[in-house]
Scaffold this active site. Structure first.
Site, PDB file in Angstrom:
ATOM      1  N   CYS A   1      20.666  33.552  39.645  1.00 39.37           N
ATOM      2  CA  CYS A   1      20.935  34.151  40.964  1.00 39.37           C
ATOM      3  C   CYS A   1      19.664  34.681  41.639  1.00 39.37           C
ATOM      4  CB  CYS A   1      21.971  35.255  40.838  1.00 39.37           C
ATOM      5  SG  CYS A   1      23.533  34.632  40.205  1.00 39.37           S
TER       6      CYS A   1
ATOM      7  N   ASN B   1      30.384  34.594  44.689  1.00 41.70           N
ATOM      8  CA  ASN B   1      28.996  34.515  44.231  1.00 41.70           C
ATOM      9  C   ASN B   1      28.633  33.043  44.014  1.00 41.70           C
ATOM     10  OD1 ASN B   1      26.645  34.472  42.714  1.00 41.70           O
ATOM     11  ND2 ASN B   1      27.239  36.154  41.365  1.00 41.70           N
TER      12      ASN B   1
ATOM     13  N   HIS C   1      21.578  39.302  47.304  1.00 39.41           N
ATOM     14  CA  HIS C   1      22.384  38.309  46.590  1.00 39.41           C
ATOM     15  C   HIS C   1      23.837  38.787  46.628  1.00 39.41           C
ATOM     16  CE1 HIS C   1      24.132  35.857  43.567  1.00 39.41           C
ATOM     17  NE2 HIS C   1      24.186  36.824  42.661  1.00 39.41           N
TER      18      HIS C   1
HETATM   19  N1  COA Z   1      42.237  40.999  37.058  1.00 37.63           N
HETATM   20  C1  COA Z   1      42.887  42.041  36.554  1.00 37.63           C
HETATM   21  N2  COA Z   1      42.387  42.839  35.601  1.00 37.63           N
HETATM   22  C2  COA Z   1      41.150  42.545  35.157  1.00 37.63           C
HETATM   23  C3  COA Z   1      40.404  41.460  35.633  1.00 37.63           C
HETATM   24  C4  COA Z   1      41.010  40.667  36.628  1.00 37.63           C
HETATM   25  N3  COA Z   1      40.395  39.599  37.163  1.00 37.63           N
HETATM   26  N4  COA Z   1      39.218  41.418  35.005  1.00 37.63           N
HETATM   27  C5  COA Z   1      39.206  42.455  34.150  1.00 37.63           C
HETATM   28  N5  COA Z   1      40.377  43.126  34.235  1.00 37.63           N
HETATM   29  C6  COA Z   1      40.796  44.307  33.482  1.00 37.63           C
HETATM   30  C7  COA Z   1      40.090  44.402  32.167  1.00 37.63           C
HETATM   31  O1  COA Z   1      40.763  43.638  31.179  1.00 37.63           O
HETATM   32  C8  COA Z   1      40.150  45.862  31.914  1.00 37.63           C
HETATM   33  O2  COA Z   1      41.418  46.177  31.392  1.00 37.63           O
HETATM   34  P1  COA Z   1      41.550  47.037  30.052  1.00 37.63           P
HETATM   35  O3  COA Z   1      40.923  48.358  30.401  1.00 37.63           O
HETATM   36  O4  COA Z   1      43.021  47.066  29.833  1.00 37.63           O
HETATM   37  O5  COA Z   1      40.770  46.282  29.027  1.00 37.63           O
HETATM   38  C9  COA Z   1      40.062  46.507  33.288  1.00 37.63           C
HETATM   39  O6  COA Z   1      40.414  45.465  34.219  1.00 37.63           O
HETATM   40  C10 COA Z   1      38.681  47.021  33.639  1.00 37.63           C
HETATM   41  O7  COA Z   1      37.743  46.026  33.272  1.00 37.63           O
HETATM   42  P2  COA Z   1      36.213  46.194  33.618  1.00 37.63           P
HETATM   43  O8  COA Z   1      35.458  45.054  33.048  1.00 37.63           O
HETATM   44  O9  COA Z   1      35.806  47.594  33.225  1.00 37.63           O
HETATM   45  O10 COA Z   1      36.253  46.116  35.209  1.00 37.63           O
HETATM   46  P3  COA Z   1      35.147  46.504  36.219  1.00 37.63           P
HETATM   47  O11 COA Z   1      35.589  47.606  37.084  1.00 37.63           O
HETATM   48  O12 COA Z   1      33.795  46.640  35.562  1.00 37.63           O
HETATM   49  O13 COA Z   1      35.107  45.209  37.149  1.00 37.63           O
HETATM   50  C11 COA Z   1      33.740  43.263  37.445  1.00 37.63           C
HETATM   51  C12 COA Z   1      34.784  43.954  36.560  1.00 37.63           C
HETATM   52  C13 COA Z   1      33.398  41.933  36.797  1.00 37.63           C
HETATM   53  C14 COA Z   1      34.361  43.016  38.807  1.00 37.63           C
HETATM   54  C15 COA Z   1      32.479  44.172  37.585  1.00 37.63           C
HETATM   55  O14 COA Z   1      32.090  44.629  36.321  1.00 37.63           O
HETATM   56  C16 COA Z   1      31.343  43.465  38.233  1.00 37.63           C
HETATM   57  O15 COA Z   1      31.414  43.051  39.368  1.00 37.63           O
HETATM   58  N6  COA Z   1      30.214  43.365  37.515  1.00 37.63           N
HETATM   59  C17 COA Z   1      29.055  42.612  38.023  1.00 37.63           C
HETATM   60  C18 COA Z   1      29.244  41.163  37.703  1.00 37.63           C
HETATM   61  C19 COA Z   1      28.342  40.296  38.522  1.00 37.63           C
HETATM   62  O16 COA Z   1      28.079  40.539  39.670  1.00 37.63           O
HETATM   63  N7  COA Z   1      27.875  39.209  37.896  1.00 37.63           N
HETATM   64  C20 COA Z   1      27.025  38.266  38.515  1.00 37.63           C
HETATM   65  C21 COA Z   1      25.687  38.855  38.746  1.00 37.63           C
HETATM   66  S1  COA Z   1      24.609  37.719  39.420  1.00 37.63           S
END
Ligand code: COA
Length: 335
Positions: free
Chosen positions: A119, A291, A261
């Site tokens: 990215c 993304n 980004h």
């Molecule tokens: N739908 C519903 N629930 C979901 C889910 C989805 N698509 N994805 C994860 N969950 C659940 C998890 O299982 C977790 O449940 P649990 O507590 O029962 O285990 C809960 O939601 C929280 O998960 P978590 O991973 O803590 O969520 P988050 O608030 O961190 O959000 C992202 C997840 C991926 C959206 C976030 O971490 C993010 O955007 N990170 C950056 C990723 C990124 O930008 N990557 C590319 C960079 S170039």
């Protein structure tokens, strides 16, 4: 040496282009595949839908379309292009897709190669190309960011599959002796944190003959620790932009547009807040595309240029960040 004053070669931004595939995958449709909902995805990421390449599409085709529209905006004779840099992690040909784009464009005088930095790829590619222009080796360059992550997403992993889409964008840049609109840049890598986001090769052991074994080629799917990547982005991106502004003697008030980004709306908002750049200056289109990895920055810039939001002489602070881990920032003046 006294008496000889070398003229500084600057960089000018001449055109932009982009391309996205036709197929639209909405949050509602994803929720039929994995246990998620439009509400969850929208509130955590800002994404509503993303584009998915059909089997006929690939990075070469998308990159070609984006490059062609950028060249048309620049109004260049294609034979005058010296350099084509394609930033991608998902090439159509592992030996490089840029040469196919060069051939399809008919850019017979251009050297063309791929660059991989996930990215951050477009930002790294833009810096790379600008150094060739500054060094005096080349006059005209096309920098393309194109990715087809849909081929490498685990469509059963709800933690990551909701984030990514496919697309391409490109900028046309030119060397000039009159001014320098590439105001500054900085780039970083921390391979020690690389396991937070990667796309590792598959270790399938096979045998050629007798006791001569080998690993057959291939890749698994995207592996991501979302929380760590989120923390990395909201910490490092404001720091690198802030340091760049200081280094170039600009204040955040002088920035007309923040083009980050497009990973997550919450990351965009948090970076803007830390830099004290108001929401109306933070460009975002991830609601429509998610993304698209190396494509997000030029895709966003092209949309804003064609909508007449980014205008001649506007100051743009841009930052790419992601797998590697790698991140970088550039300060540019459009035009
Ligand atoms: N739908 C519903 N629930 C979901 C889910 C989805 N698509 N994805 C994860 N969950 C659940 C998890 O299982 C977790 O449940 P649990 O507590 O029962 O285990 C809960 O939601 C929280 O998960 P978590 O991973 O803590 O969520 P988050 O608030 O961190 O959000 C992202 C997840 C991926 C959206 C976030 O971490 C993010 O955007 N990170 C950056 C990723 C990124 O930008 N990557 C590319 C960079 S170039």
């Amino acid at each position: 040496m006294e008496g000889i004053k070398l003229k500084q070669i600057g960089v000018s931004f001449k055109g932009s282009g982009s391309y996205v595939p036709d197929q639209i995958l909405t949050n509602q449709k994803i929720s039929k595949k994995v246990d998620t909902s439009d509400e969850w995805i929208k509130s955590r990421t800002g994404i509503s839908e993303r584009r998915i390449s059909s089997p006929g599409d690939n990075v070469t085709e998308m990159g070609y379309e984006a490059a062609l529209t950028a060249i048309q905006m620049a109004n260049w004779d294609i034979k005058t292009i010296d350099l084509i840099v394609l930033a991608t992690s998902t090439p159509h040909d592992l030996f490089g897709s840029a040469p196919s784009i060069q051939s399809k464009l008919g850019a017979c005088n251009a050297v063309a190669f791929d660059l991989t930095a996930a990215c951050s790829g477009f930002l790294f590619g833009l810096v790379t190309a600008s150094q060739f222009l500054r060094g005096g080796s080349f006059k005209r360059a096309i920098v393309i960011g194109a990715d087809q992550l849909s081929s490498f997403v685990d469509w059963n992993d709800r933690r990551s599959c909701i984030l990514f889409g496919d697309g391409a964008g490109a900028l046309a840049i030119e060397a000039t002796n009159e001014f320098d609109n590439f105001l500054g840049f900085d780039m970083r890598t921390d391979g020690g944190r690389g396991s937070f986001l990667n796309l590792p090769s598959k270790n399938n052991k096979d045998s050629i003959i007798d006791n001569i074994d080998f690993l057959s080629g291939g890749f698994s799917s995207i592996q991501m620790n979302g929380q760590e990547v989120y923390k990395f982005a909201v910490r490092e991106v404001p720091i690198i932009i802030d340091e760049l502004l200081k280094k170039t003697n600009y204040s955040s008030h002088e920035v007309d547009w923040l083009v980050l980004h497009q990973a997550n709306q919450r990351i965009l908002d948090s970076v803007g807040e830390r830099l004290k750049i108001p929401g109306e200056k933070i460009l975002s289109n991830l609601e429509k595309y998610g993304n698209t990895s190396a494509a997000t920055i030029p895709l966003m810039m092209d949309e804003a240029i064609r909508n007449n939001r980014i205008k001649q002489n506007d100051i743009i602070a841009t930052s790419g960040f992601g797998a590697g881990l790698s991140w970088g920032a550039a300060l540019i003046k459009w035009g």
